[in-house]
Design a protein around this motif. Structure first.
Motif, PDB file in Angstrom:
ATOM      1  N   SER A  22       0.858  -1.180   0.000  1.00 64.40           N
ATOM      2  CA  SER A  22       0.000   0.000   0.000  1.00 64.40           C
ATOM      3  C   SER A  22       0.893   1.228   0.000  1.00 64.40           C
ATOM      4  O   SER A  22       2.108   1.132  -0.204  1.00 64.40           O
ATOM      5  N   SER A  23       0.299   2.371   0.238  1.00 64.71           N
ATOM      6  CA  SER A  23       1.103   3.594   0.291  1.00 64.71           C
ATOM      7  C   SER A  23       2.092   3.572   1.447  1.00 64.71           C
ATOM      8  O   SER A  23       3.118   4.249   1.410  1.00 64.71           O
ATOM      9  N   LYS A  24       1.805   2.768   2.464  1.00 65.07           N
ATOM     10  CA  LYS A  24       2.717   2.657   3.599  1.00 65.07           C
ATOM     11  C   LYS A  24       3.955   1.827   3.250  1.00 65.07           C
ATOM     12  O   LYS A  24       4.940   1.874   3.984  1.00 65.07           O
ATOM     13  N   GLU A  25       3.899   1.061   2.173  1.00 71.01           N
ATOM     14  CA  GLU A  25       5.039   0.248   1.744  1.00 71.01           C
ATOM     15  C   GLU A  25       5.687   0.797   0.482  1.00 71.01           C
ATOM     16  O   GLU A  25       6.459   0.105  -0.168  1.00 71.01           O
ATOM     17  N   ALA A  26       5.388   2.056   0.119  1.00 68.68           N
ATOM     18  CA  ALA A  26       5.953   2.642  -1.095  1.00 68.68           C
ATOM     19  C   ALA A  26       7.468   2.747  -0.989  1.00 68.68           C
ATOM     20  O   ALA A  26       8.011   3.058   0.078  1.00 68.68           O
ATOM     21  N   MET A  27       8.150   2.501  -2.105  1.00 66.89           N
ATOM     22  CA  MET A  27       9.596   2.562  -2.156  1.00 66.89           C
ATOM     23  C   MET A  27      10.031   3.669  -3.119  1.00 66.89           C
ATOM     24  O   MET A  27       9.192   4.362  -3.702  1.00 66.89           O
ATOM     25  N   ILE A  28      11.339   3.811  -3.288  1.00 66.86           N
ATOM     26  CA  ILE A  28      11.862   4.927  -4.083  1.00 66.86           C
ATOM     27  C   ILE A  28      11.327   4.888  -5.509  1.00 66.86           C
ATOM     28  O   ILE A  28      11.017   5.929  -6.094  1.00 66.86           O
ATOM     29  N   SER A  29      11.233   3.697  -6.080  1.00 64.71           N
ATOM     30  CA  SER A  29      10.750   3.601  -7.460  1.00 64.71           C
ATOM     31  C   SER A  29       9.339   4.150  -7.594  1.00 64.71           C
ATOM     32  O   SER A  29       9.013   4.829  -8.586  1.00 64.71           O
ATOM     33  N   ALA A  30       8.481   3.869  -6.618  1.00 64.67           N
ATOM     34  CA  ALA A  30       7.112   4.409  -6.662  1.00 64.67           C
ATOM     35  C   ALA A  30       7.113   5.922  -6.508  1.00 64.67           C
ATOM     36  O   ALA A  30       6.304   6.624  -7.129  1.00 64.67           O
TER      37      ALA A  30
END
Length: 304
Positions: free
Chosen positions: A248-256
């Motif tokens: 989810s948005s809480k697991e977003a990483m640099i690529s996202a």
């Protein structure tokens, strides 16, 4: 010194110099024709790799105006720092999980028969022949609240439904499954070169199994650990599909975050600054690990 001895010494030195000069072949013009064959490769690399990198760097310091405001935004925004920390933490955890799972598997590949080894290699290679998007969609089916995993937990243990999708656990599970082959293959390549007589020799000298592993086998397999760990860690830094679909948005990483800045907000300067930062992190990691891995190569199956 007499005149005769002086003449003899000069003659001897002259003969030595003459023989040395006769042994040397005259240097002719270098043949550059073999290097001409590399020109197409250099052109392709320059056109499709170097030129975009230069363009990305220029955009990071010129869009929307010249300056370092994009990098200032990168390191002063709390949300960005949280995403960077999450990316590196997730990559470290995934690398550790892949190492724990791949090490015994790779060791087992070195002691089984050729037929069993080929079968184990087939199990490792088969996921690489499947699209990462297809595998991620399969994990979405398995991990959802009404999926097979929660169904089995409810039927056998009366537990559930446990939230497995849209969680850090789901993202880490999907990334570990995709990246596991990239850890197994370098480990096996390194372990296959270890002399199998070393462990029995250490046992004959009175070393217990744990001592034999940590003092003999583990140091010899270190090149595979370094090369596999670097490969998995760097690939994990740039993952986009799995964190987007399983998280989810809480697991977003640099690529996202890069995709959001460029595709949604049209902030090319900030997005390219993130890309340059990720590239520099990768280069620093390779340099640091190569310093520690002096006895081996960072590339699986390639010796220095």
């Amino acid at each position: 010194m007499t005149e005769m001895s002086l003449t003899e010494s000069v003659a001897i030195q002259g003969g030595a110099l003459g023989s040395d000069a006769a042994g040397r072949r005259p240097r002719g013009p270098k043949n550059w024709r073999p290097f001409m064959l590399l020109i197409p490769a250099f052109v392709v690399v320059a056109a499709f790799f170097l030129a975009p990198l230069i363009d990305v760097f220029i955009r990071s310091v010129t869009d929307p105006e010249p300056g370092l405001q994009n990098y200032e935004w990168l390191f002063t925004t709390k949300a960005n720092l949280a995403v960077i920390w999450r990316t590196f933490a997730t990559s470290i955890v995934v690398t550790a999980v892949c190492l724990v799972l791949a090490y015994p598997y790779a060791y087992l590949m070195t002691i089984v028969s050729d037929r069993t080894r080929n079968l184990m290699q087939l199990f490792i290679m088969m996921p690489l022949w499947t699209s990462i998007l297809v595998r991620t969609l399969a994990w979405m089916v398995l991990l959802q609240d009404t999926g097979p995993i929660n169904g089995l937990l409810a039927a056998w243990f009366g537990i559930g439904p446990i939230p497995l999708i849209r969680t850090t656990f789901g993202v880490g599970l999907g990334m570990s499954q995709v990246l596991l082959p990239f850890m197994v293959l370098p480990l096996y390549s390194s372990m296959a070169k270890i002399d199998k007589r070393l462990l029995p020799a250490a046992a004959n000298l009175g070393a217990p199994p744990i001592t034999r592993f940590f003092t003999v086998y583990l140091p010899l397999s270190r090149p595979g650990i370094f090369s596999g760990g670097v490969t998995v860690f760097i690939l994990a830094l740039g993952f986009f599909i799995i964190p987007s679909l399983l998280g989810s948005s809480k697991e977003a990483m640099i690529s996202a975050l890069i995709q959001q800045q460029i595709s949604v907000f049209l902030m090319w300067g900030q997005g390219t600054a993130l890309g340059v930062f990720l590239l520099l992190c990768t280069i620093v990691i390779l340099v640091v690990v190569s310093r520690f891995n002096k006895g081996g190569s960072l590339f699986p199956g390639v010796d220095r």
